[in-house]
Design a protein around this motif. Structure first.
Motif, PDB file in Angstrom:
ATOM      1  N   GLU A 184      -1.350   0.016  -0.581  1.00 57.47           N
ATOM      2  CA  GLU A 184      -0.447  -1.182  -1.498  1.00 57.47           C
ATOM      3  C   GLU A 184       0.542  -0.255  -2.175  1.00 57.47           C
ATOM      4  O   GLU A 184       0.536   1.234  -1.828  1.00 57.47           O
ATOM      5  CB  GLU A 184      -1.728  -1.394  -2.991  1.00 57.47           C
ATOM      6  CG  GLU A 184      -2.685  -0.434  -3.503  1.00 57.47           C
ATOM      7  CD  GLU A 184      -3.255  -0.992  -4.364  1.00 57.47           C
ATOM      8  OE1 GLU A 184      -3.255  -2.233  -4.503  1.00 57.47           O
ATOM      9  OE2 GLU A 184      -3.477  -0.892  -6.045  1.00 57.47           O
ATOM     10  N   VAL A 214       3.592   0.182  -5.192  1.00 56.83           N
ATOM     11  CA  VAL A 214       4.545  -0.606  -6.342  1.00 56.83           C
ATOM     12  C   VAL A 214       5.637  -0.847  -6.111  1.00 56.83           C
ATOM     13  O   VAL A 214       6.021   0.330  -5.926  1.00 56.83           O
ATOM     14  CB  VAL A 214       3.876   0.272  -7.935  1.00 56.83           C
ATOM     15  CG1 VAL A 214       4.551  -0.969  -9.186  1.00 56.83           C
ATOM     16  CG2 VAL A 214       2.501  -0.318  -8.217  1.00 56.83           C
ATOM     17  N   GLN A 246       8.366  -4.775 -12.302  1.00 57.67           N
ATOM     18  CA  GLN A 246       7.749  -4.306 -10.824  1.00 57.67           C
ATOM     19  C   GLN A 246       6.722  -5.145 -10.539  1.00 57.67           C
ATOM     20  O   GLN A 246       5.840  -6.499 -10.916  1.00 57.67           O
ATOM     21  CB  GLN A 246       6.421  -3.006 -11.505  1.00 57.67           C
ATOM     22  CG  GLN A 246       8.130  -2.417 -12.275  1.00 57.67           C
ATOM     23  CD  GLN A 246       7.019  -0.777 -12.218  1.00 57.67           C
ATOM     24  OE1 GLN A 246       5.151  -0.969 -13.174  1.00 57.67           O
ATOM     25  NE2 GLN A 246       7.371   0.616 -11.975  1.00 57.67           N
ATOM     26  N   ARG A 263       2.697  -4.814  -7.606  1.00 57.59           N
ATOM     27  CA  ARG A 263       2.530  -4.822  -7.097  1.00 57.59           C
ATOM     28  C   ARG A 263       2.376  -5.495  -5.521  1.00 57.59           C
ATOM     29  O   ARG A 263       1.557  -6.157  -5.467  1.00 57.59           O
ATOM     30  CB  ARG A 263       0.890  -3.972  -7.462  1.00 57.59           C
ATOM     31  CG  ARG A 263      -0.181  -4.146  -6.357  1.00 57.59           C
ATOM     32  CD  ARG A 263      -1.445  -3.834  -6.940  1.00 57.59           C
ATOM     33  NE  ARG A 263      -1.572  -2.691  -7.509  1.00 57.59           N
ATOM     34  CZ  ARG A 263      -1.359  -2.374  -9.250  1.00 57.59           C
ATOM     35  NH1 ARG A 263      -1.875  -3.606  -9.441  1.00 57.59           N
ATOM     36  NH2 ARG A 263      -0.874  -1.900 -10.737  1.00 57.59           N
ATOM     37  N   THR A 298      -0.481  -5.727  -2.359  1.00 56.32           N
ATOM     38  CA  THR A 298      -1.194  -5.148  -1.284  1.00 56.32           C
ATOM     39  C   THR A 298      -1.322  -5.847   0.166  1.00 56.32           C
ATOM     40  O   THR A 298      -0.499  -6.593   0.341  1.00 56.32           O
ATOM     41  CB  THR A 298      -2.469  -4.889  -1.679  1.00 56.32           C
ATOM     42  OG1 THR A 298      -2.211  -5.148  -3.195  1.00 56.32           O
ATOM     43  CG2 THR A 298      -3.549  -5.116  -1.354  1.00 56.32           C
ATOM     44  N   LYS A 325       9.641  -0.989   0.349  1.00 58.32           N
ATOM     45  CA  LYS A 325      10.116  -0.295  -1.036  1.00 58.32           C
ATOM     46  C   LYS A 325      11.696  -0.243  -0.902  1.00 58.32           C
ATOM     47  O   LYS A 325      12.179  -0.571  -2.774  1.00 58.32           O
ATOM     48  CB  LYS A 325       9.165   0.585  -2.170  1.00 58.32           C
ATOM     49  CG  LYS A 325       9.476   0.980  -2.934  1.00 58.32           C
ATOM     50  CD  LYS A 325       8.410   1.807  -3.353  1.00 58.32           C
ATOM     51  CE  LYS A 325       8.553   3.539  -5.099  1.00 58.32           C
ATOM     52  NZ  LYS A 325       8.255   2.505  -6.138  1.00 58.32           N
TER      53      LYS A 325
END
Length: 147
Positions: A8, A10, A102, A104, A106, A140
């Motif tokens: 995972e 962020v 933000q 998260r 996974t 990201k």
């Protein structure tokens, strides 16, 4: 021996934006280093029952497989599975909104290798974890650079 790899990250981008991008199979080659091509076998948009053909390279081997979407809740969860080849696998994405725009994300891959891959299950898990971590970092960077 089964393989179950969960990674995972962020991402500093809105939840809906991350989920929409990551859930679009056509965008997979932009953030998955091992995925070389994607072809829709059923017409978009993504829905339960959608079938998408992928060509990837992993551990020096060319892999061609078709994922079928078995569960999809936009902005929340996507589950795809394949029963083909020496390593039938299920891939699950989940997205959780966090404070401050933000998200998260996974990524979980699990399956039961057969044939030659059965012997290499521990190595496969290690290599998959490393690849998934790198792919999530690429996602990201890609999504955060748009802000």
């Amino acid at each position: 021996m089964s393989v179950d790899v969960r990674t995972e990250i962020v991402i500093d981008a809105p939840h809906e934006e991350v989920a929409a991008y990551a859930a679009d199979p056509s965008k997979a080659p932009s953030w998955y280093a091992n995925i070389k091509s994607v072809e829709w076998e059923t017409p978009p948009p993504l829905t339960v029952g959608s079938k998408i053909a992928f060509v990837a390279e992993f551990l020096g081997r060319r892999l061609a497989y078709t994922y079928e979407v078995t569960e999809y809740t936009p902005n929340d969860r996507l589950v795809m599975s394949t029963t083909q080849g020496p390593f039938p696998m299920e891939t699950t994405y989940t997205w959780t909104a966090l404070e401050g725009d933000q998200t998260r994300m996974t990524l979980r891959n699990r399956g039961v290798p057969s044939g030659f891959t059965k012997l290499a299950a521990p190595l496969l898990a290690t290599k998959m974890r490393k690849a998934n971590t790198a792919d999530l970092r690429t996602l990201k960077t890609l999504l955060e650079s748009q802000h």
